[in-house]
Design an enzyme around this catalytic site. Structure first.
Site, PDB file in Angstrom:
ATOM      1  N   ASP A  25      -8.616  -5.317   0.670  1.00 39.96           N
ATOM      2  CA  ASP A  25      -7.686  -6.368   0.281  1.00 39.96           C
ATOM      3  C   ASP A  25      -6.815  -6.839   1.449  1.00 39.96           C
ATOM      4  O   ASP A  25      -6.648  -8.045   1.676  1.00 39.96           O
ATOM      5  CB  ASP A  25      -6.789  -5.885  -0.864  1.00 39.96           C
ATOM      6  CG  ASP A  25      -7.579  -5.255  -1.994  1.00 39.96           C
ATOM      7  OD1 ASP A  25      -8.752  -5.626  -2.174  1.00 39.96           O
ATOM      8  OD2 ASP A  25      -7.024  -4.392  -2.688  1.00 39.96           O
ATOM      9  N   GLU A  85      -5.991   2.746   7.918  1.00 39.91           N
ATOM     10  CA  GLU A  85      -7.360   2.265   8.035  1.00 39.91           C
ATOM     11  C   GLU A  85      -7.454   0.752   8.042  1.00 39.91           C
ATOM     12  O   GLU A  85      -8.399   0.189   8.605  1.00 39.91           O
ATOM     13  CB  GLU A  85      -8.230   2.830   6.907  1.00 39.91           C
ATOM     14  CG  GLU A  85      -9.717   2.618   7.131  1.00 39.91           C
ATOM     15  CD  GLU A  85     -10.594   3.279   6.083  1.00 39.91           C
ATOM     16  OE1 GLU A  85     -11.823   3.067   6.114  1.00 39.91           O
ATOM     17  OE2 GLU A  85     -10.053   4.015   5.214  1.00 39.91           O
ATOM     18  N   LEU A  89      -5.810  11.269   9.256  1.00 36.28           N
ATOM     19  CA  LEU A  89      -4.536  11.722   8.704  1.00 36.28           C
ATOM     20  C   LEU A  89      -3.459  11.728   9.783  1.00 36.28           C
ATOM     21  O   LEU A  89      -2.269  11.522   9.493  1.00 36.28           O
ATOM     22  CB  LEU A  89      -4.684  13.113   8.086  1.00 36.28           C
ATOM     23  CG  LEU A  89      -5.528  13.177   6.805  1.00 36.28           C
ATOM     24  CD1 LEU A  89      -5.609  14.605   6.281  1.00 36.28           C
ATOM     25  CD2 LEU A  89      -4.979  12.244   5.730  1.00 36.28           C
ATOM     26  N   LEU A 147     -17.746  13.121  -0.991  1.00 36.86           N
ATOM     27  CA  LEU A 147     -17.523  13.743   0.320  1.00 36.86           C
ATOM     28  C   LEU A 147     -17.429  15.258   0.240  1.00 36.86           C
ATOM     29  O   LEU A 147     -16.747  15.810  -0.609  1.00 36.86           O
ATOM     30  CB  LEU A 147     -16.232  13.184   0.919  1.00 36.86           C
ATOM     31  CG  LEU A 147     -15.919  13.630   2.350  1.00 36.86           C
ATOM     32  CD1 LEU A 147     -16.957  13.085   3.318  1.00 36.86           C
ATOM     33  CD2 LEU A 147     -14.519  13.161   2.746  1.00 36.86           C
ATOM     34  N   ALA A 153      -0.172   6.045   5.115  1.00 38.99           N
ATOM     35  CA  ALA A 153       0.450   5.145   6.083  1.00 38.99           C
ATOM     36  C   ALA A 153       1.605   4.376   5.458  1.00 38.99           C
ATOM     37  O   ALA A 153       2.680   4.234   6.058  1.00 38.99           O
ATOM     38  CB  ALA A 153      -0.592   4.180   6.654  1.00 38.99           C
ATOM     39  N   GLY A 154       1.402   3.872   4.237  1.00 35.56           N
ATOM     40  CA  GLY A 154       2.439   3.086   3.585  1.00 35.56           C
ATOM     41  C   GLY A 154       3.682   3.903   3.278  1.00 35.56           C
ATOM     42  O   GLY A 154       4.814   3.451   3.512  1.00 35.56           O
ATOM     43  N   GLY A 212       0.836  -1.204   0.000  1.00 40.44           N
ATOM     44  CA  GLY A 212       0.000   0.000   0.000  1.00 40.44           C
ATOM     45  C   GLY A 212       0.862   1.242   0.000  1.00 40.44           C
ATOM     46  O   GLY A 212       1.848   1.328   0.745  1.00 40.44           O
ATOM     47  N   ALA A 213       0.503   2.218  -0.843  1.00 39.00           N
ATOM     48  CA  ALA A 213       1.308   3.437  -0.974  1.00 39.00           C
ATOM     49  C   ALA A 213       0.483   4.680  -0.714  1.00 39.00           C
ATOM     50  O   ALA A 213       0.669   5.712  -1.349  1.00 39.00           O
ATOM     51  CB  ALA A 213       1.951   3.500  -2.357  1.00 39.00           C
ATOM     52  N   GLY A 214      -0.452   4.578   0.235  1.00 39.73           N
ATOM     53  CA  GLY A 214      -1.140   5.770   0.717  1.00 39.73           C
ATOM     54  C   GLY A 214      -0.303   6.438   1.785  1.00 39.73           C
ATOM     55  O   GLY A 214       0.910   6.214   1.890  1.00 39.73           O
ATOM     56  N   GLN A 261     -17.998   4.079  10.098  1.00 34.73           N
ATOM     57  CA  GLN A 261     -18.415   5.477  10.205  1.00 34.73           C
ATOM     58  C   GLN A 261     -19.118   5.959   8.944  1.00 34.73           C
ATOM     59  O   GLN A 261     -18.661   5.693   7.827  1.00 34.73           O
ATOM     60  CB  GLN A 261     -17.195   6.372  10.442  1.00 34.73           C
ATOM     61  CG  GLN A 261     -17.548   7.849  10.578  1.00 34.73           C
ATOM     62  CD  GLN A 261     -16.349   8.664  10.990  1.00 34.73           C
ATOM     63  OE1 GLN A 261     -15.608   9.177  10.153  1.00 34.73           O
ATOM     64  NE2 GLN A 261     -16.130   8.770  12.282  1.00 34.73           N
TER      65      GLN A 261
END
Length: 582
Positions: free
Chosen positions: A219, A381, A398, A250, A18-19, A14-16, A238
Site C-alpha cells: 500500500d 520494508e 528487525l 516460514l 518501524a511504525g 503503519g503500526a509494525g 528475497q
C-alpha cells in the site's frame, strides 16, 4: 460520503515495528497519530522469528565493522555503505533499548543476552560463522511488536486502528497529510500533518508462495508510486530458503543457526558443495538458488521431487523445545511432520522486498535521485535506504526497523516542530472517494480473486528465484492483460461496514502496479546479483550495473501510464566489490 477531519504534527502510517519505533521517538516531541489497517499487534513484524543482529560480543568476539562488511557482502555490494555503517553501529544501542523496555531476550548462564549464528554473519571478514543474533526463542518479532506497543500505550500515542490509508496529500511539494478509509464505518478521514512517516511493509502477495501475510500488498509503495514519486531497486526480492513445502509458511533461519542441516533425496548435505566455509548458513539468495537447483537437477525429495529436507533430528529435544518451539509446531500442524524424528519438507518462499521508497539515512523520502520531499519519511520494508542492497541478511530486518524507524520518527518530529502548517489541497478526499465509489458501484464482470490468482501464478512461474528475458517478458505480457481486466472488476459486497471485498479489490490494484515495476526493472538489469538471478546473464556485472534502479511512473496526455527507468550510483566507503565466496 461522510468525511471527518483531524490535525496532528506527525502522521505515521503503519503500526509494525518501524511504525511504532517511529511513534515512540515522535510522540515525545510532537503530537503524533498512528494509522494502521490492522490492530497494531497483528502487524507482520510479529511473524519474524529468528532474531536481531548486533555485535554485542556476549558469546564470541565480534565488532560492528565485521557486521558492516557482512551486510555489504551479503547484499552483493549494492548496499549503500554509509547506511550499513549507521545500522551496524547503532545496532548495539537498538538492542539494549529494547532490553530496557522489557523485551524478554534469551539469556546466557551469566545473564547476558544470548546470541546465535545466522546466515551470512561472520567474524574476521568472512573467516567463520559468528554468534551475533539476539533472540527470544523463535518469536523475536512477536516480542518486539508487543514490547513496542506496550511502550506506545504507556506514552499515550494516538492510534487509529483499522484505518486504511489510500492517498498521500502534498501541498507545494511538501507532505501535508493523508486520506484514510475507516473499515468499521466506511467513513473517509482526512488527516492534516506537517510530517508523514510511511511504515507500511512490503508487497509479498504479488507471489502465490510467500511467507507474507494477506495484508502485505504494498500500500505505501503504491500510494507513493501513484503520486509520481520513484521506487528504488524493485527487481530485488528475497526468497527465503525454508518455507514449508507447498505452503510457504516460514521456518526461521534460526533452525539452521541452531544446527539444522539441509539435505537432498540422497541424504547429502548439499550446501557443502555451494558454500564450503559456512555451508547451510550462507546468505539466503545463495541457499535458495542451491535448493532450487537441487530440485531442478533431480535430487529433490517427495513423490514429485519438489522440495528438499530440513533435518533437525540430530539436535537434542531440549534444544529444539527451548530455541525453536514455534517453527516445529508449524511443521506438526501444517504438514503432520514430527521434527524430533523426521526431516521437514522445505522450499524457497517469497519473503522480503529489498527495494521500495528511496530514502536517505535520515529517513527522508526522495522525489528524484537525490532531492527529498520535505516532510515525507519512510522506514522498514516499505523503504529502500539502501541497507540491504540486492539481498538482505537474516536478522537485519528487525534491526533495520528499529534503527531507521527511530531515525525517521525523530527527524519527522524535529521537522514538524519548525515547519509551517500547510493548507490542504482543494477537495483533499476527492481521489479516495472516486476510488471507493467507482469500485463499489461498478458493474464489471471480473472477480478480484481470479485476477489476483493469475497475477500470483505468473509471478511464481516467471519472476521467482530464476529469471530469464523470456520468462520476464511473459510475466509482463500477463500483467498487461490483467491490468485491462482489472479495469472491469467489481465487488459483490456493496456495504460500508468491514467491506473486505472492497478492501481486497483496492489492494489488488497496488499489487498489479508493483508487479509491473518489479518485472520492468528486472528486464532492464542484464546481470545476476543477490535476489535477482538471470539465467541468461548468470554473472554479476559491476561495470554496467553497480547502480541502483530508479523507476518513475509517467502519465501521458491520453491517460496511459508507462514506466521510465533511471539509475543512481551506489555509495561506497571502505569496501570494494569482490568475488562473493562463502
Amino acid at each position: 460520503m461522510e468525511i471527518e477531519f483531524h490535525s496532528y504534527d506527525v502522521l505515521i502510517v503503519g503500526a509494525g515495528g518501524a511504525g511504532m519505533r517511529a511513534a515512540l521517538e515522535s510522540s515525545s516531541r510532537a503530537r503524533t497519530a498512528v494509522l494502521t489497517k490492522l490492530y497494531p499487534t497483528r502487524s507482520h513484524t510479529g511473524a519474524a522469528q529468528g532474531g536481531m543482529c548486533a555485535a554485542l560480543a556476549n558469546v564470541e568476539d565480534d565488532n560492528w565493522e565485521w557486521h558492516t562488511f557482512d551486510t555489504v557482502k551479503g547484499g552483493d555490494y549494492l548496499v549503500d555503505q554509509d547506511a550499513a555503517e549507521v545500522m551496524c553501529k547503532e545496532a548495539i544501542d537498538a538492542v539494549l533499548d529494547l532490553e530496557k523496555m522489557g523485551l524478554p531476550f534469551n539469556r546466557t548462564p551469566e545473564g547476558r543476552i544470548d546470541q546465535r549464528r545466522f546466515g551470512g554473519h561472520t567474524r574476521q571478514h568472512g573467516e567463520a560463522p559468528v554468534r551475533r543474533s539476539c533472540f527470544a526463542a523463535d518469536r523475536t518479532g512477536h516480542m518486539i511488536l508487543q514490547t513496542l506497543y506496550q511502550q506506545c500505550v504507556k506514552q499515550n500515542v494516538d492510534f487509529f486502528n483499522e484505518f486504511y490509508v489510500l492517498d498521500l496529500l502534498i501541498t507545494a511539494g511538501r507532505a501535508s497529510g493523508v486520506v484514510a478509509y475507516e473499515l468499521a464505518t466506511g467513513r473517509i478521514h482526512v488527516f492534516a500533518g506537517k510530517a508523514v512517516v510511511l511504515a507500511t511493509g512490503g508487497f509479498g502477495k504479488v507471489f502465490r508462495t510467500t511467507s507474507n501475510a494477506h495484508t502485505l500488498t504494498g500500500d505505501g509503495m503504491g500510494i507513493v508510486w501513484r503520486k509520481g514519486l520513484p521506487l528504488e531497486d524493485m527487481e530485488f526480492f528475497q526468497f527465503h530458503p525454508t518455507g514449508l513445502a507447498g505452503l510457504g509458511v516460514l521456518l526461521s533461519e534460526a533452525a539452521r543457526g541452531e544446527g539444522g542441516i539441509l539435505r537432498n533425496k540422497d541424504g547429502e548435505r548439499f550446501m557443502e558443495r555451494y558454500a564450503p566455509t559456512i555451508k547451510d548458513l550462507a546468505p539466503r539468495d545463495m541457499v535458495a538458488r542451491a535448493m532450487a537447483n537441487e530440485v531442478r537437477e533431480g535430487r529433490g525429495c517427495g513423490p514429485e521431487s519438489a522440495y528438499v529436507m530440513l533435518d533437525l533430528t540430530h539436535l537434542p529435544r531440549e534444544q529444539i523445545d527451548a530455541k525453536l518451539p514455534d517453527i516445529t509446531e508449524f511443521a506438526r500442524t501444517y504438514l503432520g511432520v514430527e521434527p524430533y524424528d523426521e526431516p521437514i519438507p522445505v522450499f524457497p518462499t517469497a519473503h522480503y522486498a529489498m527495494g521500495g521508497v528511496p530514502t536517505n539515512i535520515a529517513g527522508e523520502a526522495l522525489f528524484n535521485n537525490q532531492d527529498v520531499v520535505p516532510g515525507l519519511y519512510a522506514a522498514g520494508e516499505v523503504a529502500c535506504v539502501s541497507v540491504h542492497g540486492a539481498n538482505r541478511l537474516g536478522t537485519n530486518s528487525l534491526l533495520d526497523i528499529n534503527v531507521f524507524g527511530r531515525r525517521a520518527g525523530f527527524n519527522a518530529a524535529v521537522y514538524a516542530q519548525s515547519a509551517p502548517k500547510l493548507d490542504l489541497p482543494d477537495d483533499p478526499a476527492a481521489f479516495v472517494i472516486h476510488l471507493i465509489e467507482s469500485m463499489r458501484d461498478g458493474a464489471g464482470t471480473e472477480r478480484v480473486a481470479a485476477i489476483r490468482g493469475e497475477l500470483q501464478a505468473t509471478m511464481d512461474l516467471n519472476a521467482q528465484v530464476y529469471r530469464t528475458e523470456g520468462s520476464l517478458k511473459q510475466a509482463l505480457s500477463d500483467i498487461d492483460g490483467l491490468k485491462t481486466r482489472y479495469a472491469n472488476v467489481s465487488v459483490q459486497d456493496k456495504g460500508k461496514r468491514f467491506n473486505t471485498d472492497l478492501l481486497e479489490a483496492i489492494e489488488l490494484g497496488f499489487l498489479i502496479e508493483l508487479a509491473e515495476v518489479l518485472v520492468v526493472s528486472a528486464l532492464a538489469r542484464n546481470e545476476s546479483r543477490g535476489g535477482h538471478f538471470r539465467e541468461d546473464y548468470a554473472t554479476r556485472d559491476d561495470v554496467n550495473f553497480m547502480r541502483h534502479t530508479m523507476a518513475y511512473r509517467q502519465l501521458a496526455d491520453d491517460g496511459s501510464v508507462t514506466i521510465r527507468l533511471d539509475y543512481k550510483p551506489v555509495v561506497q566507503t571502505r569496501y570494494r566489490p569482490m568475488e562473493r565466496k562463502y
